[in-house]
Design a protein around this motif. Structure first.
Motif, PDB file in Angstrom:
ATOM      1  N   MET A   1      14.105   9.048   4.820  1.00 54.76           N
ATOM      2  CA  MET A   1      12.855   8.458   5.708  1.00 54.76           C
ATOM      3  C   MET A   1      12.670   6.975   5.246  1.00 54.76           C
ATOM      4  N   ARG A   2      12.281   6.459   6.645  1.00 53.45           N
ATOM      5  CA  ARG A   2      11.972   5.038   6.391  1.00 53.45           C
ATOM      6  C   ARG A   2      10.736   4.737   5.471  1.00 53.45           C
ATOM      7  N   CYS A   3      10.976   3.437   5.024  1.00 52.58           N
ATOM      8  CA  CYS A   3       9.840   3.082   4.094  1.00 52.58           C
ATOM      9  C   CYS A   3       9.316   1.674   4.635  1.00 52.58           C
ATOM     10  N   ILE A   4       8.064   1.208   4.491  1.00 50.17           N
ATOM     11  CA  ILE A   4       7.600   0.081   5.072  1.00 50.17           C
ATOM     12  C   ILE A   4       8.183  -1.143   4.397  1.00 50.17           C
ATOM     13  N   ASN A   5       8.500  -2.191   5.241  1.00 57.07           N
ATOM     14  CA  ASN A   5       9.319  -3.385   4.358  1.00 57.07           C
ATOM     15  C   ASN A   5       8.107  -4.330   3.594  1.00 57.07           C
ATOM     16  N   GLU A   6       8.793  -5.276   3.123  1.00 55.42           N
ATOM     17  CA  GLU A   6       7.767  -6.092   2.124  1.00 55.42           C
ATOM     18  C   GLU A   6       6.777  -6.781   3.078  1.00 55.42           C
ATOM     19  N   GLN A   7       7.290  -7.146   4.325  1.00 57.01           N
ATOM     20  CA  GLN A   7       6.134  -7.906   5.099  1.00 57.01           C
ATOM     21  C   GLN A   7       4.945  -7.039   5.584  1.00 57.01           C
ATOM     22  N   GLY A   8       5.408  -5.733   5.695  1.00 55.46           N
ATOM     23  CA  GLY A   8       4.182  -4.800   6.303  1.00 55.46           C
ATOM     24  C   GLY A   8       3.531  -4.426   4.927  1.00 55.46           C
ATOM     25  N   LEU A   9       4.030  -4.231   3.802  1.00 54.70           N
ATOM     26  CA  LEU A   9       3.179  -4.084   2.713  1.00 54.70           C
ATOM     27  C   LEU A   9       2.470  -5.303   2.279  1.00 54.70           C
ATOM     28  N   ALA A  10       2.545  -6.376   2.462  1.00 59.30           N
ATOM     29  CA  ALA A  10       1.952  -7.709   2.320  1.00 59.30           C
ATOM     30  C   ALA A  10       0.813  -7.643   3.244  1.00 59.30           C
ATOM     31  N   LEU A  11       1.035  -7.294   4.319  1.00 57.10           N
ATOM     32  CA  LEU A  11      -0.098  -7.439   5.380  1.00 57.10           C
ATOM     33  C   LEU A  11      -1.271  -6.614   5.205  1.00 57.10           C
ATOM     34  N   ILE A  12      -0.696  -5.354   4.618  1.00 55.50           N
ATOM     35  CA  ILE A  12      -1.802  -4.223   4.268  1.00 55.50           C
ATOM     36  C   ILE A  12      -2.467  -4.626   2.889  1.00 55.50           C
ATOM     37  N   LYS A  13      -1.806  -4.959   2.049  1.00 54.48           N
ATOM     38  CA  LYS A  13      -2.518  -5.760   0.825  1.00 54.48           C
ATOM     39  C   LYS A  13      -3.606  -6.731   1.168  1.00 54.48           C
ATOM     40  N   GLU A  14      -2.997  -7.484   2.104  1.00 51.84           N
ATOM     41  CA  GLU A  14      -4.016  -8.722   2.527  1.00 51.84           C
ATOM     42  C   GLU A  14      -5.446  -8.231   3.106  1.00 51.84           C
ATOM     43  N   PHE A  15      -5.132  -7.317   4.133  1.00 54.16           N
ATOM     44  CA  PHE A  15      -6.127  -6.637   4.628  1.00 54.16           C
ATOM     45  C   PHE A  15      -7.212  -5.593   3.923  1.00 54.16           C
ATOM     46  N   GLU A  16      -6.461  -4.837   3.184  1.00 57.63           N
ATOM     47  CA  GLU A  16      -7.232  -3.719   2.388  1.00 57.63           C
ATOM     48  C   GLU A  16      -8.187  -4.354   1.177  1.00 57.63           C
ATOM     49  N   GLY A  17      -7.445  -5.193   0.557  1.00 55.40           N
ATOM     50  CA  GLY A  17      -7.940  -5.810  -0.784  1.00 55.40           C
ATOM     51  C   GLY A  17      -7.791  -4.930  -1.716  1.00 55.40           C
ATOM     52  N   CYS A  18      -7.661  -5.363  -3.272  1.00 56.75           N
ATOM     53  CA  CYS A  18      -7.586  -4.486  -4.317  1.00 56.75           C
ATOM     54  C   CYS A  18      -8.537  -4.697  -5.275  1.00 56.75           C
ATOM     55  N   GLN A  19      -9.203  -3.401  -5.712  1.00 56.19           N
ATOM     56  CA  GLN A  19     -10.253  -3.529  -6.590  1.00 56.19           C
ATOM     57  C   GLN A  19      -9.395  -2.531  -7.896  1.00 56.19           C
ATOM     58  N   LEU A  20      -9.663  -3.316  -8.967  1.00 57.27           N
ATOM     59  CA  LEU A  20      -8.927  -2.607 -10.053  1.00 57.27           C
ATOM     60  C   LEU A  20      -9.935  -1.712 -10.870  1.00 57.27           C
ATOM     61  N   GLU A  21     -11.263  -1.658 -10.359  1.00 57.38           N
ATOM     62  CA  GLU A  21     -12.165  -0.928 -11.065  1.00 57.38           C
ATOM     63  C   GLU A  21     -12.710  -0.005  -9.916  1.00 57.38           C
ATOM     64  N   ALA A  22     -13.180   1.260 -10.244  1.00 61.47           N
ATOM     65  CA  ALA A  22     -13.572   2.121  -9.200  1.00 61.47           C
ATOM     66  C   ALA A  22     -14.720   1.829  -8.690  1.00 61.47           C
ATOM     67  N   TYR A  23     -15.035   1.938  -7.319  1.00 57.84           N
ATOM     68  CA  TYR A  23     -16.270   1.522  -6.470  1.00 57.84           C
ATOM     69  C   TYR A  23     -16.424   2.450  -5.581  1.00 57.84           C
ATOM     70  N   LEU A  24     -17.936   2.530  -4.997  1.00 58.29           N
ATOM     71  CA  LEU A  24     -18.113   3.351  -3.774  1.00 58.29           C
ATOM     72  C   LEU A  24     -17.801   2.701  -2.660  1.00 58.29           C
TER      73      LEU A  24
END
Length: 151
Positions: free
Chosen positions: A1-24
């Motif tokens: 199965m194919r996997c997303i490349n690094e550019q795609g992963l970086a794009l998702i991270k940019e738009f999703e944002g990361c929260q290391l503590e649970a939130y609602l």
């Protein structure tokens, strides 16, 4: 199965944002990392490495959907842009989309890429964050620098 490349992963991270503590999230669902919701408990914390691992795991469904539904050859950037799109809108919406129909009918890349820009609304209202994301996904699909779309 194919996997997303690094550019795609970086794009998702940019738009999703990361929260290391649970939130609602706005829907009231406990969420952590890059939008991960499965078995999350309020008060939970994770490391950045754990957030990355959860994102990779969460992306599997989107990757599998793109792999299964696209019936024509596509390059890694196209696969990754579509995976980002499916991760955001869901595989059902992608399966029913004009974008997929055009892609599988061998429409030109520019014609298919223009379809990303139609998916920038929630409840009929255009959202600037979705508009930026769709421009970035379109750019990646066309092999261009998606970071120029972070306006």
């Amino acid at each position: 199965m194919r996997c997303i490349n690094e550019q795609g992963l970086a794009l998702i991270k940019e738009f999703e944002g990361c929260q290391l503590e649970a939130y609602l999230c706005p829907a009231g669902v406990p969420t952590i990392g890059y939008g991960h919701t499965f078995a999350v408990e309020m008060g939970q914390t994770i490391s950045e490495a754990e957030a990355d691992a959860l994102l990779r795991k969460d992306l599997k469904d989107a990757e599998e959907s793109v792999d299964l539904l696209v019936a024509v050859p596509i390059n890694d950037n196209q696969f990754s842009a579509l995976t980002s799109f499916v991760f955001n809108v869901g595989s059902g919406a992608f399966e029913r989309s004009t974008m997929l129909s055009m892609l599988n009918a061998n429409a030109g890349a520019d014609t298919v890429a223009a379809q990303f820009l139609r998916w920038n609304k929630a409840n009929g209202e255009e959202l600037s964050g979705l508009t930026r994301r769709r421009h970035a996904e379109r750019a990646l699909f066309l092999g261009k620098d998606w970071k120029l779309c972070l306006f």
